[in-house]
Design an enzyme around this catalytic site. Sequence first.
Site, PDB file in Angstrom:
ATOM      1  N   ASN A 116       0.298  -0.894   0.355  1.00 54.39           N
ATOM      2  CA  ASN A 116       0.123   0.202  -0.447  1.00 54.39           C
ATOM      3  C   ASN A 116       1.179   1.328  -0.304  1.00 54.39           C
ATOM      4  O   ASN A 116       2.404   0.805  -0.171  1.00 54.39           O
ATOM      5  CB  ASN A 116      -0.412   0.231   0.966  1.00 54.39           C
ATOM      6  CG  ASN A 116      -0.311   0.148   2.635  1.00 54.39           C
ATOM      7  OD1 ASN A 116       0.401   0.954   2.908  1.00 54.39           O
ATOM      8  ND2 ASN A 116      -0.057  -0.931   3.471  1.00 54.39           N
ATOM      9  N   LYS A 145     -13.734  -2.152  16.450  1.00 51.41           N
ATOM     10  CA  LYS A 145     -12.015  -1.777  16.592  1.00 51.41           C
ATOM     11  C   LYS A 145     -12.057  -2.002  18.919  1.00 51.41           C
ATOM     12  O   LYS A 145     -11.213  -2.897  18.938  1.00 51.41           O
ATOM     13  CB  LYS A 145     -10.889  -1.669  16.329  1.00 51.41           C
ATOM     14  CG  LYS A 145     -11.582  -2.107  14.757  1.00 51.41           C
ATOM     15  CD  LYS A 145      -9.407  -1.637  13.584  1.00 51.41           C
ATOM     16  CE  LYS A 145     -10.064  -2.202  12.078  1.00 51.41           C
ATOM     17  NZ  LYS A 145      -8.870  -3.297  12.325  1.00 51.41           N
ATOM     18  N   LYS A 160       9.003 -17.248  -9.376  1.00 55.57           N
ATOM     19  CA  LYS A 160       8.209 -15.968  -9.817  1.00 55.57           C
ATOM     20  C   LYS A 160       7.216 -16.475 -11.342  1.00 55.57           C
ATOM     21  O   LYS A 160       7.156 -17.472 -11.553  1.00 55.57           O
ATOM     22  CB  LYS A 160       9.811 -15.314 -11.096  1.00 55.57           C
ATOM     23  CG  LYS A 160       8.648 -14.299 -11.679  1.00 55.57           C
ATOM     24  CD  LYS A 160      10.156 -13.922 -12.293  1.00 55.57           C
ATOM     25  CE  LYS A 160       9.683 -12.128 -13.079  1.00 55.57           C
ATOM     26  NZ  LYS A 160      10.593 -11.501 -13.552  1.00 55.57           N
ATOM     27  N   PHE A 199      -5.788   4.374  13.715  1.00 53.49           N
ATOM     28  CA  PHE A 199      -5.367   5.147  12.611  1.00 53.49           C
ATOM     29  C   PHE A 199      -6.687   4.793  11.576  1.00 53.49           C
ATOM     30  O   PHE A 199      -6.416   3.613  11.755  1.00 53.49           O
ATOM     31  CB  PHE A 199      -3.833   5.343  11.917  1.00 53.49           C
ATOM     32  CG  PHE A 199      -3.317   6.112  12.316  1.00 53.49           C
ATOM     33  CD1 PHE A 199      -3.005   6.174  13.986  1.00 53.49           C
ATOM     34  CD2 PHE A 199      -2.708   7.208  11.835  1.00 53.49           C
ATOM     35  CE1 PHE A 199      -2.236   7.558  14.561  1.00 53.49           C
ATOM     36  CE2 PHE A 199      -1.854   8.762  12.268  1.00 53.49           C
ATOM     37  CZ  PHE A 199      -1.862   8.876  13.441  1.00 53.49           C
ATOM     38  N   LYS A 236     -15.418   1.974  12.855  1.00 57.33           N
ATOM     39  CA  LYS A 236     -14.262   1.704  12.961  1.00 57.33           C
ATOM     40  C   LYS A 236     -13.383   1.448  14.954  1.00 57.33           C
ATOM     41  O   LYS A 236     -13.579   0.471  15.322  1.00 57.33           O
ATOM     42  CB  LYS A 236     -12.890   1.938  11.857  1.00 57.33           C
ATOM     43  CG  LYS A 236     -12.010   0.904  11.788  1.00 57.33           C
ATOM     44  CD  LYS A 236     -11.785   2.056  10.620  1.00 57.33           C
ATOM     45  CE  LYS A 236     -11.731   1.137   8.716  1.00 57.33           C
ATOM     46  NZ  LYS A 236     -11.060   1.959   8.054  1.00 57.33           N
ATOM     47  N   ASP A 265      -4.902  -6.108   4.468  1.00 58.20           N
ATOM     48  CA  ASP A 265      -6.040  -6.897   5.158  1.00 58.20           C
ATOM     49  C   ASP A 265      -6.083  -8.435   4.748  1.00 58.20           C
ATOM     50  O   ASP A 265      -7.558  -9.373   4.864  1.00 58.20           O
ATOM     51  CB  ASP A 265      -7.348  -5.739   4.699  1.00 58.20           C
ATOM     52  CG  ASP A 265      -7.472  -5.297   5.935  1.00 58.20           C
ATOM     53  OD1 ASP A 265      -7.353  -5.122   7.320  1.00 58.20           O
ATOM     54  OD2 ASP A 265      -7.862  -3.870   5.348  1.00 58.20           O
TER      55      ASP A 265
HETATM   56  O1  PMT Z   1       3.072   6.768   6.286  1.00 57.81           O
HETATM   57  P1  PMT Z   1       2.012   7.880   5.464  1.00 57.81           P
HETATM   58  O2  PMT Z   1       2.662   7.905   4.108  1.00 57.81           O
HETATM   59  O3  PMT Z   1       2.797   8.306   5.999  1.00 57.81           O
HETATM   60  O4  PMT Z   1       0.455   7.457   5.535  1.00 57.81           O
HETATM   61  C1  PMT Z   1       0.174   7.452   6.635  1.00 57.81           C
HETATM   62  C2  PMT Z   1      -1.402   6.703   7.309  1.00 57.81           C
HETATM   63  C3  PMT Z   1      -1.800   7.878   5.768  1.00 57.81           C
HETATM   64  C4  PMT Z   1      -0.528   5.533   6.456  1.00 57.81           C
HETATM   65  C5  PMT Z   1      -1.813   6.274   8.143  1.00 57.81           C
HETATM   66  O5  PMT Z   1      -1.586   8.333   9.651  1.00 57.81           O
HETATM   67  C6  PMT Z   1      -2.917   6.056   8.182  1.00 57.81           C
HETATM   68  O6  PMT Z   1      -4.138   6.065   8.351  1.00 57.81           O
HETATM   69  N1  PMT Z   1      -2.707   4.747   8.782  1.00 57.81           N
HETATM   70  C7  PMT Z   1      -4.072   3.472   9.006  1.00 57.81           C
HETATM   71  C8  PMT Z   1      -4.499   3.273   7.514  1.00 57.81           C
HETATM   72  C9  PMT Z   1      -5.250   2.589   6.944  1.00 57.81           C
HETATM   73  O7  PMT Z   1      -5.985   2.674   5.802  1.00 57.81           O
HETATM   74  O8  PMT Z   1      -6.052   1.538   8.198  1.00 57.81           O
HETATM   75  P2  PMT Z   1      -7.330   0.911   8.587  1.00 57.81           P
HETATM   76  O9  PMT Z   1      -8.149   1.980   8.244  1.00 57.81           O
HETATM   77  O10 PMT Z   1      -7.137  -0.226   7.203  1.00 57.81           O
HETATM   78  O11 PMT Z   1      -6.974   0.273   9.737  1.00 57.81           O
HETATM   79  C10 PMT Z   1      -7.332   0.397  10.971  1.00 57.81           C
HETATM   80  C11 PMT Z   1      -6.791   0.340  12.496  1.00 57.81           C
HETATM   81  O12 PMT Z   1      -6.986  -1.512  11.782  1.00 57.81           O
HETATM   82  C12 PMT Z   1      -4.734   0.773  11.751  1.00 57.81           C
HETATM   83  O13 PMT Z   1      -4.740   1.424  13.369  1.00 57.81           O
HETATM   84  C13 PMT Z   1      -4.077  -0.318  11.184  1.00 57.81           C
HETATM   85  O14 PMT Z   1      -3.266   0.143  12.055  1.00 57.81           O
HETATM   86  C14 PMT Z   1      -5.066  -1.422  12.302  1.00 57.81           C
HETATM   87  N2  PMT Z   1      -5.113  -2.490  11.225  1.00 57.81           N
HETATM   88  C15 PMT Z   1      -6.163  -2.625  10.303  1.00 57.81           C
HETATM   89  C16 PMT Z   1      -5.587  -3.924   9.830  1.00 57.81           C
HETATM   90  C17 PMT Z   1      -4.999  -5.625  10.209  1.00 57.81           C
HETATM   91  N3  PMT Z   1      -5.309  -6.298  10.070  1.00 57.81           N
HETATM   92  N4  PMT Z   1      -4.741  -4.917  11.944  1.00 57.81           N
HETATM   93  C18 PMT Z   1      -4.462  -3.623  12.373  1.00 57.81           C
HETATM   94  O15 PMT Z   1      -4.431  -3.844  13.282  1.00 57.81           O
END
Ligand code: PMT
Length: 410
Positions: free
Chosen positions: A210, A341, A289, A323, A337, A279
Site C-alpha cells: 500500500n 475495533k 516467479k 489510525f 471502526k 487486510d
Molecule cells: O505512512 P504515511 O505515508 O505517513 O501515511 C499515513 C497513513 C495514512 C498510512 C496513516 O496515518 C494511517 O491512516 N494509517 C492507517 C491506515 C489504514 O487504512 O488503516 P485501516 O483503516 O486499514 O485500519 C484501521 C486500524 O486497524 C489501523 O490502526 C491499522 O493499523 C489497524 N489494522 C488494520 C488491519 C489489520 N489487519 N490489523 C490492524 O491492526
Amino acid sequence: MKVTVGVSGGIAAYKAAELVRALQKQALDVQVVMTEAAQRFVQPLTFAALTGHQVITSLWDSPDTAEHEASSIEHMDAAQTTDALVVAPATANVLAKFAHGIADDFLTTLYLATTAPVIVAPAMNVNMWQHPATQANLETLAARNVRIVAPDSGYLACGMIGAGRLAEIDAIAEAVLGVLHHRNDLAGETVMVTAGGTREALDPVRFLGNRSSGKMGYAMAEAAQRRGARVILVTAPTALRVPAGCEAVTVITTEEMRQAVLDRLDQATIVIKAAAVADYRPRVQAGQKLRRSGPLTLELEPTQDILAEVVERRRPDMLVIGFAAETEDVLAHGRDKLLRKGADAIVLNDVSREGVGFDSERNAVTFLTRERAIELPEMTKRELADHILDEILALRRPSHVLAESDTTGD
Ligand code: PMT
C-alpha cells in the site's frame, strides 16, 4: 521560536545553510552569527538571503565609535531573546574558547551571555578531534549541559579517514528541536508505535502493498521519544531513518507485525497503530516467479486484525489508539471502526484530500473518541504528532474519565 545558528571557520561551514533551511521548515525564526574565519568559507550574504536577517559578524558592526555601543547592545539583545544557540560547524578553536570562557568575538561573547540551551556540532580533522585538549574541552562543555552532536566518521576534507565529519544535518536539527520542545510529559510511559505499510508476497519477486511511507508513524515515534517515553517502533519497510533513541523492530508481513506487537505488548502503556496493514494476503505464495500467461486470478485470505487483538489483550491502564485512512463517508467509517475495533480513539485521515495523508510531509486528521471528534487542521506530520499525543494524554485526565462514565450512565 527563535534559534541562533553560529557558524565557525571550517570547510563544513557551507552545510550550515542546509541546517538553516531544516530549522526554517520547522517554522523557526533563524538568526545567523558568523566568526571571522567562517566568512572565509561562506559569504554572510548567503545566510542573510536565506533568513531575511542581517548576519551578525562582529560585536562592532558600525565603524562610527558613537554607534559602536548601540550596535553591540542591539546584538546582545538579539542574543538574550534567542530560544537556542546551535553552533555548526564548531571548530576545535571555538570549543576551546567556549570551555575556557574566552569572549573575543560575537559568537564566543554570545555563548557567555545567553541563558538559552546550547548545542554544538563539532567538525574538524581527526587528530584535532581525538586530541586530549579537544576531548577535555568537550567534557567541560558536556558537564555544563551543552548538548554535543558528535561528528560522523568517514573521509574528511583533509584527506584522512576517521571521526570529524559534521554530523548529518537532520541529526543536528533533531537535537535543536529536542532542546526546544523538551517536555517530559511521557516520562515513564512505553509507547509502541506501528508504522509503514505491510507487504504480502505473491511470489519471490512481487508483493501486495500500500502507499504508506511510514512518515506519520515515525513522526509519532519521534515526538513520543522527545517527550520522554521509551518508544518501541514496529516498522514495516520504509525509506526513513529510525528516530534517534527509538527501539526499532523491522517486519515485512502482517503476521510478522502481529507477532512483534503481541510479543512486546506487556511492556507497552500506550499502543499507537499508525501502520497501514494488509487486510488480505494471497492464500498461496508461489515458490517461483509467476510467469505471464493470460489472465491471473489470485485467491486472497483475510489477515488477523492486530488492533482488535491488542484491544482484546489490553491491560486496563493501557491506551490503544488506531489510525484509519478513508476515502468516502470519512466520519461514518471512522466511527464504525472505533466501535468495531474497540480502541480508545481513532486518528482519522481523509486520504482523498490533496497534499495530506499518504507519503506527504503534511497531514490533517480528526481525533475521534466515543464522545468527541476533534479536528486537527493541516500541519506537518511532526507538529501533528505532538497534537495527537496531547489528545492521547488528555484521555488519562480525570475530567475525561468522568465524561466517559457520565455517558455510560445515560
Ligand atoms: O505512512 P504515511 O505515508 O505517513 O501515511 C499515513 C497513513 C495514512 C498510512 C496513516 O496515518 C494511517 O491512516 N494509517 C492507517 C491506515 C489504514 O487504512 O488503516 P485501516 O483503516 O486499514 O485500519 C484501521 C486500524 O486497524 C489501523 O490502526 C491499522 O493499523 C489497524 N489494522 C488494520 C488491519 C489489520 N489487519 N490489523 C490492524 O491492526
